[in-house]
Design a protein around this motif. Structure first.
Motif, PDB file in Angstrom:
ATOM      1  N   TYR A 165       1.069  -0.968   0.003  1.00  2.99           N
ATOM      2  CA  TYR A 165      -0.036  -0.003   0.062  1.00  2.99           C
ATOM      3  C   TYR A 165       0.843   1.221   0.081  1.00  2.99           C
ATOM      4  O   TYR A 165       0.270   2.578   0.019  1.00  2.99           O
ATOM      5  CB  TYR A 165      -0.767   0.095   1.194  1.00  2.99           C
ATOM      6  CG  TYR A 165      -0.289  -0.143   2.637  1.00  2.99           C
ATOM      7  CD1 TYR A 165       0.390   0.966   3.086  1.00  2.99           C
ATOM      8  CD2 TYR A 165       0.089  -1.329   3.028  1.00  2.99           C
ATOM      9  CE1 TYR A 165       1.268   0.854   4.335  1.00  2.99           C
ATOM     10  CE2 TYR A 165       0.935  -1.355   4.159  1.00  2.99           C
ATOM     11  CZ  TYR A 165       1.422  -0.347   4.721  1.00  2.99           C
ATOM     12  OH  TYR A 165       2.039  -0.709   5.979  1.00  2.99           O
ATOM     13  N   CYS A 166       2.159   1.095  -0.082  1.00  6.66           N
ATOM     14  CA  CYS A 166       3.153   2.183   0.378  1.00  6.66           C
ATOM     15  C   CYS A 166       3.819   2.950  -0.612  1.00  6.66           C
ATOM     16  O   CYS A 166       4.552   2.098  -1.348  1.00  6.66           O
ATOM     17  CB  CYS A 166       3.997   1.948   1.545  1.00  6.66           C
ATOM     18  SG  CYS A 166       4.929   3.226   2.444  1.00  6.66           S
ATOM     19  N   THR A 167       4.137   4.053  -0.859  1.00  7.36           N
ATOM     20  CA  THR A 167       4.991   4.626  -1.773  1.00  7.36           C
ATOM     21  C   THR A 167       6.232   5.254  -1.164  1.00  7.36           C
ATOM     22  O   THR A 167       7.049   5.867  -1.943  1.00  7.36           O
ATOM     23  CB  THR A 167       4.338   5.887  -2.437  1.00  7.36           C
ATOM     24  OG1 THR A 167       3.954   6.960  -1.466  1.00  7.36           O
ATOM     25  CG2 THR A 167       3.181   5.550  -3.272  1.00  7.36           C
ATOM     26  N   ILE A 168       6.356   5.279   0.079  1.00  5.02           N
ATOM     27  CA  ILE A 168       7.481   5.745   0.785  1.00  5.02           C
ATOM     28  C   ILE A 168       8.995   5.235   0.177  1.00  5.02           C
ATOM     29  O   ILE A 168       9.819   6.098  -0.100  1.00  5.02           O
ATOM     30  CB  ILE A 168       7.569   5.719   2.326  1.00  5.02           C
ATOM     31  CG1 ILE A 168       6.331   6.171   2.829  1.00  5.02           C
ATOM     32  CG2 ILE A 168       9.000   6.258   2.927  1.00  5.02           C
ATOM     33  CD1 ILE A 168       6.207   7.773   2.504  1.00  5.02           C
ATOM     34  N   PRO A 169       9.088   4.142  -0.174  1.00 11.33           N
ATOM     35  CA  PRO A 169      10.248   3.400  -0.734  1.00 11.33           C
ATOM     36  C   PRO A 169      10.759   4.109  -1.890  1.00 11.33           C
ATOM     37  O   PRO A 169      11.835   4.339  -2.322  1.00 11.33           O
ATOM     38  CB  PRO A 169      10.168   2.059  -1.073  1.00 11.33           C
ATOM     39  CG  PRO A 169       8.985   1.624   0.202  1.00 11.33           C
ATOM     40  CD  PRO A 169       8.089   2.838   0.200  1.00 11.33           C
ATOM     41  N   PHE A 170       9.432   4.447  -2.707  1.00 11.60           N
ATOM     42  CA  PHE A 170       9.719   5.314  -3.954  1.00 11.60           C
ATOM     43  C   PHE A 170      10.045   6.715  -3.724  1.00 11.60           C
ATOM     44  O   PHE A 170      10.684   7.363  -4.743  1.00 11.60           O
ATOM     45  CB  PHE A 170       8.440   5.237  -4.835  1.00 11.60           C
ATOM     46  CG  PHE A 170       8.077   3.752  -5.222  1.00 11.60           C
ATOM     47  CD1 PHE A 170       8.796   3.078  -5.994  1.00 11.60           C
ATOM     48  CD2 PHE A 170       6.982   3.321  -4.495  1.00 11.60           C
ATOM     49  CE1 PHE A 170       8.416   1.737  -6.482  1.00 11.60           C
ATOM     50  CE2 PHE A 170       6.439   2.046  -4.675  1.00 11.60           C
ATOM     51  CZ  PHE A 170       7.114   0.982  -5.615  1.00 11.60           C
ATOM     52  N   ALA A 171       9.719   7.353  -2.603  1.00 13.80           N
ATOM     53  CA  ALA A 171       9.869   8.820  -2.470  1.00 13.80           C
ATOM     54  C   ALA A 171      11.187   8.937  -1.696  1.00 13.80           C
ATOM     55  O   ALA A 171      11.656   9.843  -1.837  1.00 13.80           O
ATOM     56  CB  ALA A 171       8.721   9.257  -1.575  1.00 13.80           C
ATOM     57  N   ARG A 172      11.702   7.938  -0.940  1.00 18.49           N
ATOM     58  CA  ARG A 172      12.936   8.227  -0.206  1.00 18.49           C
ATOM     59  C   ARG A 172      14.026   7.033  -0.481  1.00 18.49           C
ATOM     60  O   ARG A 172      14.935   7.524   0.044  1.00 18.49           O
ATOM     61  CB  ARG A 172      12.392   8.018   1.275  1.00 18.49           C
ATOM     62  CG  ARG A 172      11.927   9.245   1.970  1.00 18.49           C
ATOM     63  CD  ARG A 172      11.681   9.239   3.405  1.00 18.49           C
ATOM     64  NE  ARG A 172      11.301  10.459   3.686  1.00 18.49           N
ATOM     65  CZ  ARG A 172      11.965  11.549   4.172  1.00 18.49           C
ATOM     66  NH1 ARG A 172      13.338  11.361   3.950  1.00 18.49           N
ATOM     67  NH2 ARG A 172      11.465  12.512   5.027  1.00 18.49           N
ATOM     68  N   GLY A 173      13.761   6.360  -1.185  1.00 16.49           N
ATOM     69  CA  GLY A 173      15.003   5.298  -1.882  1.00 16.49           C
ATOM     70  C   GLY A 173      15.226   3.983  -0.878  1.00 16.49           C
ATOM     71  O   GLY A 173      14.523   3.909  -0.021  1.00 16.49           O
ATOM     72  N   ARG A 174      16.334   3.625  -1.342  1.00 13.15           N
ATOM     73  CA  ARG A 174      16.730   2.390  -0.228  1.00 13.15           C
ATOM     74  C   ARG A 174      16.960   2.871   1.038  1.00 13.15           C
ATOM     75  O   ARG A 174      17.496   3.997   1.322  1.00 13.15           O
ATOM     76  CB  ARG A 174      17.883   1.707  -0.899  1.00 13.15           C
ATOM     77  CG  ARG A 174      17.415   1.364  -2.311  1.00 13.15           C
ATOM     78  CD  ARG A 174      16.679   0.199  -2.606  1.00 13.15           C
ATOM     79  NE  ARG A 174      17.382  -0.956  -2.292  1.00 13.15           N
ATOM     80  CZ  ARG A 174      16.496  -2.034  -2.418  1.00 13.15           C
ATOM     81  NH1 ARG A 174      15.284  -2.137  -2.814  1.00 13.15           N
ATOM     82  NH2 ARG A 174      17.205  -3.411  -1.985  1.00 13.15           N
ATOM     83  N   SER A 175      16.992   1.897   2.120  1.00 11.99           N
ATOM     84  CA  SER A 175      17.405   2.126   3.312  1.00 11.99           C
ATOM     85  C   SER A 175      18.826   2.374   3.527  1.00 11.99           C
ATOM     86  O   SER A 175      19.749   1.702   3.106  1.00 11.99           O
ATOM     87  CB  SER A 175      17.232   0.649   4.237  1.00 11.99           C
ATOM     88  OG  SER A 175      17.564   1.048   5.578  1.00 11.99           O
ATOM     89  N   ARG A 176      19.291   3.380   4.213  1.00 10.71           N
ATOM     90  CA  ARG A 176      20.677   3.611   4.509  1.00 10.71           C
ATOM     91  C   ARG A 176      20.836   4.663   5.871  1.00 10.71           C
ATOM     92  O   ARG A 176      19.720   4.859   6.365  1.00 10.71           O
ATOM     93  CB  ARG A 176      20.948   4.740   3.300  1.00 10.71           C
ATOM     94  CG  ARG A 176      20.278   5.851   3.035  1.00 10.71           C
ATOM     95  CD  ARG A 176      20.270   6.491   1.539  1.00 10.71           C
ATOM     96  NE  ARG A 176      19.493   7.745   1.164  1.00 10.71           N
ATOM     97  CZ  ARG A 176      18.156   7.791   1.125  1.00 10.71           C
ATOM     98  NH1 ARG A 176      17.500   6.562   1.062  1.00 10.71           N
ATOM     99  NH2 ARG A 176      17.660   8.863   0.873  1.00 10.71           N
TER     100      ARG A 176
END
Length: 439
Positions: A165-176
């Motif tokens: 349901y989430c777009t956050i990975p597309f907005a903020r990229g990979r975990s770092r």
């Protein structure tokens, strides 16, 4: 080389939507501009620069972002308007076309804000700068107080989970993330500035360490040793990443408070599978039980989404009963919002807006019951409270270690001080307990 002379004696206003991480990053943007010579505009003063840090977690959030931009453009005619944040990253061209917007900065660009301000001359049409998802790599540090007593330390950014349901990975990229050492140094700086409480923020903070070969537990242990910081709070941590060793450490920690925020999203295992979450209700319940065993006084906040695609009446009733059975303190309830490009759009069953509202109200009522019962347990007790700034004449507020909101008479000398308070009954609107200072 940036000519900072153009920023001297300029004024700016800042508007932030969304999560604690956004507020932390806005504070850092404000610090960058202050160091360049820009001061924050006073109330009623027309600003030279407007910065809007956006959210895009729901369709409503997108709408609020657009409304905020329009409002600021109207309130500050002629101001140079900068828009950044998740909505800016996901829809840069759309945002750039909003009347009055000059520059749109994506996730990779916002740390270099000064480079995109030029000579602060208005553009006929907005310019958008947003890197593709695969090119979002950098971690921009942030530990800022802004207008609050508490500091917000950004420990991690991005997410690798890709829930349906989430777009956050597309907005903020990979975990770092930054290193443990760099986080400790920022906490020491906050202590040197007089800070007493730090909230650890990020997108998926339990995932800390992926880019540095460290762990979130390493970070917690190291921060606990920073002299001068009396309180830390973990803003939100996935249940599958809240390990027993973290819970046990917090239970006897010098400075980590008995306060957890654990996203559940649904109390139905079938819906959790549709959401592509990485745990089930059994694991979630075991984490809550473990926290309460180790820290009976712990405040536990829980995120819940209602009306997601696939949430039938039967699944919602299962979820409601499960949540009701949990020994948690407060629910943060969100109505599901369709997000373009997400896998959830492939799920058939759609919940009507009316039914989403009904389910949301039921959970909010349950939340009020749980919070009221939790607060009531502590009436008559004496507890340390960190008091926060308030407007002259208005009551001061603060929080106990286990996050009970307390209201006391105004006293400027007590700002950012930990004081003993005897907890009384609820205030008029039921949002805090009255407190009697024991000085």
């Amino acid at each position: 080389m940036i000519d900072t002379n153009i920023f001297q004696n300029k004024t700016a206003v800042y508007y932030t939507l969304g999560c604690k991480l956004n507020f932390s990053e806005t504070s850092t943007i404000g610090k960058i501009l202050r160091e360049a010579g820009v001061r924050t505009a006073r109330k009623g003063e027309k600003a030279d620069i407007c910065v809007v840090n956006t959210c895009s977690v729901t369709e409503v959030a997108d709408k609020k972002c657009r409304q905020a931009i329009h409002r600021l453009v109207k309130q500050h005619p002629g101001a140079f308007v900068v828009v950044t944040g998740c909505y800016a990253q996901l829809k840069p061209e759309t945002v750039a076309k909003i009347e009055g917007v000059d520059v749109v900065l994506g996730a990779e660009q916002k740390k270099d804000l000064l480079q995109y301000l030029g000579n602060l001359q208005k553009n006929e049409s907005g310019e958008a700068y947003a890197s593709a998802l695969k090119d979002i790599h950098s971690f921009a540090p942030s530990c800022s107080r802004g207008d609050r007593t508490r500091y917000f330390l950004k420990v991690q950014d991005g997410c690798d989970y890709y829930c349906s349901y989430c777009t956050i990975p597309f907005a903020r990229g990979r975990s770092r993330n930054g290193t443990v050492a760099s986080m400790v140094e920022q906490a020491r700086q906050a202590a040197a500035e007089g800070g007493k409480e730090i909230v650890l923020t990020g997108v998926n903070i339990g995932d800390f360490g992926k880019s540095t070969g460290e762990t979130f537990f390493d970070l917690v242990k190291a921060l606990d040793e920073v002299e001068g910081i009396e309180r830390y709070r973990i803003s939100s941590i996935e249940p599958n990443l809240l390990t027993d060793e973290i819970i046990e450490f917090v239970s006897h920690s010098r400075s980590f408070m008995p306060h957890f925020h654990i996203p559940l999203q649904s109390g139905s295992d079938d819906v959790l599978k549709l959401m592509r979450r990485r745990y089930d209700t059994e694991l979630f319940a075991s984490k809550v039980q473990r926290v309460k065993e180790m820290m009976p006084d712990a405040f536990i906040g829980v995120d819940v989404i209602v009306g997601t695609r696939g949430e039938t009446d039967e699944y919602f009733e299962q979820a409601y009963e499960f949540i009701k059975s949990l020994d948690v303190t407060q629910l943060h309830v969100f109505s599901y919002s369709e997000r373009p490009g997400t896998q959830a759009l492939k799920i058939d069953h759609v919940v009507t807006p009316e039914e989403k509202h009904r389910r949301s109200q039921r959970l909010l009522e349950l939340s009020d019951e749980k919070t009221h019962a939790f607060y009531a347990r502590y009436i008559g007790q004496t507890m340390p409270v960190l008091l926060e700034r308030s407007k002259p004449g208005a009551p001061m507020h603060g929080f106990t270690a286990n996050y009970i909101r307390v209201e006391v008479p105004h006293n400027d000398t007590l700002d950012n001080q930990v004081v003993s308070v005897r907890l009384g009954n609820f205030n008029e609107d039921g949002t805090a307990l009255h407190g009697t200072l024991l000085l």
